[in-house]
Design a protein around this motif. Structure first.
Motif, PDB file in Angstrom:
ATOM      1  N   ILE A  95       1.396  -1.061   0.196  1.00 50.58           N
ATOM      2  CA  ILE A  95       0.133   0.266   0.143  1.00 50.58           C
ATOM      3  C   ILE A  95       0.826   1.014  -0.346  1.00 50.58           C
ATOM      4  CG2 ILE A  95      -1.700   0.737   1.018  1.00 50.58           C
ATOM      5  CD1 ILE A  95      -0.936  -2.329   1.362  1.00 50.58           C
ATOM      6  N   ALA A  96       0.724   2.258  -1.311  1.00 46.90           N
ATOM      7  CA  ALA A  96       1.734   3.447  -1.103  1.00 46.90           C
ATOM      8  C   ALA A  96       0.847   4.510  -1.356  1.00 46.90           C
ATOM      9  CB  ALA A  96       2.435   3.167  -1.707  1.00 46.90           C
ATOM     10  N   THR A  97       1.242   4.934  -1.176  1.00 39.39           N
ATOM     11  CA  THR A  97       1.378   6.808  -1.396  1.00 39.39           C
ATOM     12  C   THR A  97       2.120   8.010  -1.889  1.00 39.39           C
ATOM     13  OG1 THR A  97       1.155   7.873   0.793  1.00 39.39           O
ATOM     14  CG2 THR A  97      -1.207   6.722  -0.099  1.00 39.39           C
ATOM     15  N   VAL A  98       1.946   8.618  -3.010  1.00 39.39           N
ATOM     16  CA  VAL A  98       2.364   9.769  -3.344  1.00 39.39           C
ATOM     17  C   VAL A  98       1.919  10.842  -3.080  1.00 39.39           C
ATOM     18  CG1 VAL A  98       4.344   8.526  -4.866  1.00 39.39           C
ATOM     19  CG2 VAL A  98       2.365   8.845  -5.632  1.00 39.39           C
ATOM     20  N   PRO A  99       3.017  12.155  -3.630  1.00 43.27           N
ATOM     21  CA  PRO A  99       2.473  13.492  -3.832  1.00 43.27           C
ATOM     22  C   PRO A  99       2.333  13.613  -4.788  1.00 43.27           C
ATOM     23  CG  PRO A  99       4.203  13.382  -2.701  1.00 43.27           C
ATOM     24  CD  PRO A  99       3.987  12.271  -2.568  1.00 43.27           C
ATOM     25  N   LEU A 100       0.546  13.565  -6.173  1.00 33.80           N
ATOM     26  CA  LEU A 100       1.358  13.811  -7.058  1.00 33.80           C
ATOM     27  C   LEU A 100       1.349  15.026  -7.876  1.00 33.80           C
ATOM     28  CD1 LEU A 100      -2.917  13.157  -8.188  1.00 33.80           C
ATOM     29  CD2 LEU A 100      -0.192  11.694  -8.817  1.00 33.80           C
ATOM     30  N   GLU A 121       7.653  13.976  -8.322  1.00 30.08           N
ATOM     31  CA  GLU A 121       6.790  14.024  -8.123  1.00 30.08           C
ATOM     32  C   GLU A 121       5.783  13.246  -9.518  1.00 30.08           C
ATOM     33  OE1 GLU A 121       5.318  17.715  -6.342  1.00 30.08           O
ATOM     34  OE2 GLU A 121       6.762  17.807  -4.997  1.00 30.08           O
ATOM     35  N   PHE A 122       5.609  12.165  -8.927  1.00 25.88           N
ATOM     36  CA  PHE A 122       4.509  11.885  -9.833  1.00 25.88           C
ATOM     37  C   PHE A 122       3.168  11.955 -10.313  1.00 25.88           C
ATOM     38  CE2 PHE A 122       6.953   8.462  -8.031  1.00 25.88           C
ATOM     39  CZ  PHE A 122       7.761   7.868  -8.301  1.00 25.88           C
ATOM     40  N   GLU A 123       2.816  11.517 -11.959  1.00 22.74           N
ATOM     41  CA  GLU A 123       1.771  11.750 -12.064  1.00 22.74           C
ATOM     42  C   GLU A 123       1.188  10.404 -12.487  1.00 22.74           C
ATOM     43  OE1 GLU A 123       0.498  13.147 -16.542  1.00 22.74           O
ATOM     44  OE2 GLU A 123       2.487  15.065 -16.069  1.00 22.74           O
ATOM     45  N   ASP A 124      -0.297  10.206 -11.805  1.00 23.06           N
ATOM     46  CA  ASP A 124      -1.000   8.592 -11.874  1.00 23.06           C
ATOM     47  C   ASP A 124      -0.257   7.414 -12.444  1.00 23.06           C
ATOM     48  OD1 ASP A 124      -2.044   9.383 -13.776  1.00 23.06           O
ATOM     49  OD2 ASP A 124      -4.382   9.447 -12.483  1.00 23.06           O
ATOM     50  N   TRP A 125      -0.460   7.668 -13.783  1.00 20.55           N
ATOM     51  CA  TRP A 125       0.326   6.713 -14.548  1.00 20.55           C
ATOM     52  C   TRP A 125       1.366   6.438 -14.656  1.00 20.55           C
ATOM     53  CZ3 TRP A 125       3.650   7.550 -18.662  1.00 20.55           C
ATOM     54  CH2 TRP A 125       4.048   8.676 -18.519  1.00 20.55           C
ATOM     55  N   GLN A 126       2.198   7.829 -14.186  1.00 20.47           N
ATOM     56  CA  GLN A 126       3.700   7.324 -13.940  1.00 20.47           C
ATOM     57  C   GLN A 126       4.022   6.117 -13.150  1.00 20.47           C
ATOM     58  OE1 GLN A 126       5.000  11.526 -13.515  1.00 20.47           O
ATOM     59  NE2 GLN A 126       6.175  11.391 -15.677  1.00 20.47           N
ATOM     60  N   PHE A 127       3.271   6.588 -11.946  1.00 17.81           N
ATOM     61  CA  PHE A 127       3.044   6.088 -10.542  1.00 17.81           C
ATOM     62  C   PHE A 127       2.093   3.900 -11.251  1.00 17.81           C
ATOM     63  CE2 PHE A 127       1.839   5.048  -5.652  1.00 17.81           C
ATOM     64  CZ  PHE A 127       3.569   4.829  -5.447  1.00 17.81           C
ATOM     65  N   ASP A 128       1.496   4.120 -11.685  1.00 15.20           N
ATOM     66  CA  ASP A 128       0.756   2.938 -12.115  1.00 15.20           C
ATOM     67  C   ASP A 128       2.098   2.024 -12.828  1.00 15.20           C
ATOM     68  OD1 ASP A 128      -1.471   4.330 -11.357  1.00 15.20           O
ATOM     69  OD2 ASP A 128      -2.175   4.221 -13.221  1.00 15.20           O
ATOM     70  N   TRP A 129       2.383   2.526 -13.966  1.00 17.62           N
ATOM     71  CA  TRP A 129       3.441   1.963 -14.448  1.00 17.62           C
ATOM     72  C   TRP A 129       4.797   1.270 -13.760  1.00 17.62           C
ATOM     73  CZ3 TRP A 129       7.605   4.259 -18.811  1.00 17.62           C
ATOM     74  CH2 TRP A 129       7.869   4.116 -19.113  1.00 17.62           C
ATOM     75  N   LEU A 130       5.373   2.131 -12.768  1.00 14.98           N
ATOM     76  CA  LEU A 130       6.371   1.632 -11.687  1.00 14.98           C
ATOM     77  C   LEU A 130       5.840   0.788 -11.468  1.00 14.98           C
ATOM     78  CD1 LEU A 130       9.383   2.111 -10.379  1.00 14.98           C
ATOM     79  CD2 LEU A 130       7.787   3.619  -8.759  1.00 14.98           C
ATOM     80  N   TYR A 164      -2.662  13.384  -3.508  1.00 19.54           N
ATOM     81  CA  TYR A 164      -2.100  12.782  -3.189  1.00 19.54           C
ATOM     82  C   TYR A 164      -3.036  11.704  -3.620  1.00 19.54           C
ATOM     83  CZ  TYR A 164      -0.753  15.190   0.897  1.00 19.54           C
ATOM     84  OH  TYR A 164       0.521  16.219   1.438  1.00 19.54           O
ATOM     85  N   TYR A 165      -2.303  10.571  -4.220  1.00 19.46           N
ATOM     86  CA  TYR A 165      -2.240   9.087  -4.637  1.00 19.46           C
ATOM     87  C   TYR A 165      -2.070   7.842  -4.206  1.00 19.46           C
ATOM     88  CZ  TYR A 165      -2.783   6.179  -8.849  1.00 19.46           C
ATOM     89  OH  TYR A 165      -3.468   5.064 -10.024  1.00 19.46           O
ATOM     90  N   ALA A 166      -3.040   7.226  -3.723  1.00 21.72           N
ATOM     91  CA  ALA A 166      -2.916   5.983  -3.275  1.00 21.72           C
ATOM     92  C   ALA A 166      -3.240   4.488  -3.928  1.00 21.72           C
ATOM     93  CB  ALA A 166      -4.211   5.585  -2.010  1.00 21.72           C
ATOM     94  N   ILE A 167      -2.040   4.098  -3.739  1.00 19.85           N
ATOM     95  CA  ILE A 167      -2.662   2.405  -4.438  1.00 19.85           C
ATOM     96  C   ILE A 167      -1.954   0.891  -3.538  1.00 19.85           C
ATOM     97  CG2 ILE A 167      -0.813   0.908  -5.928  1.00 19.85           C
ATOM     98  CD1 ILE A 167      -0.446   3.354  -8.246  1.00 19.85           C
ATOM     99  N   TYR A 168      -3.266   0.593  -4.092  1.00 19.58           N
ATOM    100  CA  TYR A 168      -3.229  -1.479  -2.654  1.00 19.58           C
ATOM    101  C   TYR A 168      -1.875  -1.914  -4.271  1.00 19.58           C
ATOM    102  CZ  TYR A 168      -4.460  -5.583  -1.708  1.00 19.58           C
ATOM    103  OH  TYR A 168      -4.136  -6.903  -1.340  1.00 19.58           O
ATOM    104  N   ALA A 169      -1.433  -2.391  -4.377  1.00 22.78           N
ATOM    105  CA  ALA A 169      -1.186  -3.445  -5.369  1.00 22.78           C
ATOM    106  C   ALA A 169      -0.691  -4.979  -4.417  1.00 22.78           C
ATOM    107  CB  ALA A 169       0.382  -2.816  -6.347  1.00 22.78           C
ATOM    108  N   GLU A 170      -0.816  -5.795  -5.498  1.00 19.95           N
ATOM    109  CA  GLU A 170      -0.585  -6.973  -5.340  1.00 19.95           C
ATOM    110  C   GLU A 170       0.922  -8.162  -5.729  1.00 19.95           C
ATOM    111  OE1 GLU A 170      -3.734  -9.661  -4.660  1.00 19.95           O
ATOM    112  OE2 GLU A 170      -4.253  -8.724  -2.900  1.00 19.95           O
TER     113      GLU A 170
END
Length: 171
Positions: A95-100, A121-130, A164-170
């Motif tokens: 579970i991660a958050t970043v400032p956009l 400082e990510f755009e949402d698509w960049q954080f997803d791609w990472l 802020y942008y949050a992601i939950y990933a597995e």
């Protein structure tokens, strides 16, 4: 307790965490112990923190504990290569958050503390791609604003623009 959390982002982060990883759970929280570490413990989580190691230089530190999940709340923007840390994590959940990245505000840079700076400082698509590139499958996402009580053009924009942008990933 919930209504007394000191920041809107703490309330949103805790809500997101509870939805994707209900307590009790054991967490490795990347970054030094902080007020949110205590909030997680008060809500039934067992929390280990890293001790200030430079995660760019020793990403393997994420393998130190047996845990249910890794959390990284506003950590990855400080790293030159968050990919190495994400790739090294053996836990099956994160579970991660970043400032956009905000078009109307420059990346944060402390003039006093050389470590308290945002390399990314990510755009949402960049954080997803990472996450996707480092082998994670994103299961849930959320965004929220961070308004400040000042007068001006940027404070007005902050009331409507997600910060802020949050992601939950597995894995």
């Amino acid at each position: 307790m919930y209504n007394t959390l000191p920041h809107k982002r703490y309330r949103h982060t805790l809500d997101f965490l509870k939805k994707v990883l209900p307590a009790p759970a054991t967490i490795l929280d990347l970054g030094v112990r902080n007020p949110f570490s205590e909030i997680m413990e008060q809500n039934g989580y067992i929390v280990y923190n890293t001790l200030g190691e430079d995660l760019d230089l020793v990403p393997e530190i994420v393998k130190k504990h047996t845990i249910d999940a890794v959390t990284a709340f506003e950590i990855f923007e400080h790293l030159v290569s968050p990919f190495n840390v994400l790739n090294a994590i053996e836990s099956k959940k994160i579970i991660a958050t970043v400032p956009l990245n905000l078009w109307f505000s420059k990346a944060y840079r402390s003039k006093i503390d050389m470590w308290d700076r945002h390399y990314h400082e990510f755009e949402d698509w960049q954080f997803d791609w990472l996450f996707e590139k480092s082998g994670w499958n994103i299961k849930k996402k959320a965004k929220w604003t961070s308004p400040i009580d000042k007068i001006g053009f940027r404070p007005i924009l902050r009331k409507f623009t997600p910060r802020y942008y949050a992601i939950y990933a597995e894995k």
